[in-house]
Motif scaffolding. Sequence first.
Motif, PDB file in Angstrom:
ATOM      1  N   LEU A  44       0.799  -1.261  -0.181  1.00 33.67           N
ATOM      2  CA  LEU A  44       0.082   0.196   0.025  1.00 33.67           C
ATOM      3  C   LEU A  44       0.905   1.505  -0.020  1.00 33.67           C
ATOM      4  O   LEU A  44       0.339   1.676  -0.488  1.00 33.67           O
ATOM      5  N   ALA A  45       2.062   1.531   0.976  1.00 33.44           N
ATOM      6  CA  ALA A  45       2.961   2.101   0.745  1.00 33.44           C
ATOM      7  C   ALA A  45       3.239   2.535  -0.618  1.00 33.44           C
ATOM      8  O   ALA A  45       4.007   4.158  -1.343  1.00 33.44           O
ATOM      9  N   VAL A  46       4.145   1.561  -1.476  1.00 34.92           N
ATOM     10  CA  VAL A  46       4.305   1.878  -2.973  1.00 34.92           C
ATOM     11  C   VAL A  46       3.862   1.781  -4.022  1.00 34.92           C
ATOM     12  O   VAL A  46       3.864   2.721  -3.903  1.00 34.92           O
ATOM     13  N   LEU A  47       2.376   1.423  -3.858  1.00 34.52           N
ATOM     14  CA  LEU A  47       1.071   1.723  -4.245  1.00 34.52           C
ATOM     15  C   LEU A  47       0.970   3.202  -4.294  1.00 34.52           C
ATOM     16  O   LEU A  47       0.495   4.348  -5.551  1.00 34.52           O
ATOM     17  N   VAL A  48       0.690   3.729  -2.890  1.00 30.19           N
ATOM     18  CA  VAL A  48       0.877   5.600  -2.614  1.00 30.19           C
ATOM     19  C   VAL A  48       1.470   6.586  -3.382  1.00 30.19           C
ATOM     20  O   VAL A  48       1.405   7.007  -4.036  1.00 30.19           O
ATOM     21  N   THR A  49       3.049   5.663  -2.945  1.00 24.97           N
ATOM     22  CA  THR A  49       3.854   7.213  -3.216  1.00 24.97           C
ATOM     23  C   THR A  49       4.546   6.539  -5.016  1.00 24.97           C
ATOM     24  O   THR A  49       5.320   7.282  -5.509  1.00 24.97           O
ATOM     25  N   THR A  50       3.842   5.317  -5.700  1.00 27.97           N
ATOM     26  CA  THR A  50       3.978   5.274  -7.321  1.00 27.97           C
ATOM     27  C   THR A  50       2.950   6.171  -8.242  1.00 27.97           C
ATOM     28  O   THR A  50       3.296   6.049  -8.889  1.00 27.97           O
ATOM     29  N   LEU A  51       1.923   6.337  -7.368  1.00 27.44           N
ATOM     30  CA  LEU A  51       0.684   6.729  -8.602  1.00 27.44           C
ATOM     31  C   LEU A  51       0.971   8.304  -9.394  1.00 27.44           C
ATOM     32  O   LEU A  51       1.562   8.788  -7.953  1.00 27.44           O
ATOM     33  N   GLY A  52       0.847   8.324 -10.345  1.00 25.95           N
ATOM     34  CA  GLY A  52       1.936   9.367 -11.144  1.00 25.95           C
ATOM     35  C   GLY A  52       3.053   9.162 -11.373  1.00 25.95           C
ATOM     36  O   GLY A  52       3.069  10.575 -12.309  1.00 25.95           O
ATOM     37  N   ASP A  53       3.927   8.670 -11.491  1.00 21.38           N
ATOM     38  CA  ASP A  53       4.746   8.008 -11.558  1.00 21.38           C
ATOM     39  C   ASP A  53       5.558   7.544 -13.380  1.00 21.38           C
ATOM     40  O   ASP A  53       6.379   7.364 -13.238  1.00 21.38           O
ATOM     41  N   GLY A  54       4.074   8.005 -13.835  1.00 20.07           N
ATOM     42  CA  GLY A  54       4.490   6.706 -14.926  1.00 20.07           C
ATOM     43  C   GLY A  54       3.957   5.609 -15.206  1.00 20.07           C
ATOM     44  O   GLY A  54       2.995   4.833 -14.481  1.00 20.07           O
ATOM     45  N   SER A  55       4.186   4.627 -15.654  1.00 15.41           N
ATOM     46  CA  SER A  55       3.958   3.704 -15.362  1.00 15.41           C
ATOM     47  C   SER A  55       3.733   2.344 -13.841  1.00 15.41           C
ATOM     48  O   SER A  55       4.499   1.926 -13.371  1.00 15.41           O
ATOM     49  N   LEU A  56       2.168   2.305 -13.918  1.00 16.96           N
ATOM     50  CA  LEU A  56       2.623   1.773 -12.040  1.00 16.96           C
ATOM     51  C   LEU A  56       2.231  -0.200 -12.022  1.00 16.96           C
ATOM     52  O   LEU A  56       2.995   0.069 -11.340  1.00 16.96           O
ATOM     53  N   LEU A  57       1.949  -0.883 -13.087  1.00 18.51           N
ATOM     54  CA  LEU A  57       2.838  -1.800 -12.820  1.00 18.51           C
ATOM     55  C   LEU A  57       4.376  -2.186 -13.021  1.00 18.51           C
ATOM     56  O   LEU A  57       4.180  -2.826 -11.615  1.00 18.51           O
ATOM     57  N   ARG A  58       5.057  -1.692 -13.261  1.00 17.23           N
ATOM     58  CA  ARG A  58       6.199  -1.182 -13.606  1.00 17.23           C
ATOM     59  C   ARG A  58       7.096  -0.711 -11.674  1.00 17.23           C
ATOM     60  O   ARG A  58       7.829  -1.453 -11.384  1.00 17.23           O
ATOM     61  N   GLY A  59       6.749   0.499 -11.574  1.00 19.85           N
ATOM     62  CA  GLY A  59       6.582   1.188 -10.708  1.00 19.85           C
ATOM     63  C   GLY A  59       6.220   0.355  -9.291  1.00 19.85           C
ATOM     64  O   GLY A  59       6.861   0.136  -7.832  1.00 19.85           O
ATOM     65  N   LEU A  60       4.637  -0.113  -9.098  1.00 24.51           N
ATOM     66  CA  LEU A  60       4.655  -0.874  -7.947  1.00 24.51           C
ATOM     67  C   LEU A  60       5.794  -2.177  -7.758  1.00 24.51           C
ATOM     68  O   LEU A  60       6.185  -2.693  -7.225  1.00 24.51           O
ATOM     69  N   THR A  61       5.917  -3.491  -9.323  1.00 28.58           N
ATOM     70  CA  THR A  61       6.989  -4.697  -9.231  1.00 28.58           C
ATOM     71  C   THR A  61       7.849  -4.302  -8.668  1.00 28.58           C
ATOM     72  O   THR A  61       8.455  -4.480  -7.910  1.00 28.58           O
TER      73      THR A  61
END
Length: 168
Positions: A90-107
């Motif tokens: 959840l912390a990674v999801l919240v901080t990754t939103l809006g930074d380009g590719s969500l799937l790549r950023g989450l992984t």
Amino acid sequence: MRRQRGASPSRARSRRDAAAPVTLTGRGGIVVMFAAALVCALLSRWFDLPLLAGGGFAVGCLAAAFATRPADLLTITVSPPLVFFAATFLAVLVTTLGDGSLLRGLTVGVLTALAATAPWLFFGTLLVLVVGLFRGLPANVRELRGKLVGVRLFEKEENENPVRWDES
């Protein structure tokens, strides 16, 4: 018996309740662990302090282990890995939103965060186990074993025929 002037029964009861220790249910202890892990993981990612995520999780585990009532210690001892993963995700999801590719950023974010804070996960789980052992966890395990003694989940009957013909 004379009651002292100014000492009402409700005031005496509130003093007694204030001195009683705080006890949480198993769910409440999980919420404490999750909240501490999530807040510290978010702060860790925003301020770039990786030590904060793990330390916050360990403090949340310790607080939950001490505050949870003894009957629910088994619930608390098996929960830290899942709570840690959920809070990290959840912390990674919240901080990754809006930074380009969500799937790549989450992984990348989740794998990196889990790799960086894995020792804290083991430490937090160990803290919960050690505190639980001193607070009555062995009695909970014995009670669960006693309940499961009569339960035979995957046992087949000896006379059971897998093919049943209707002989009427």
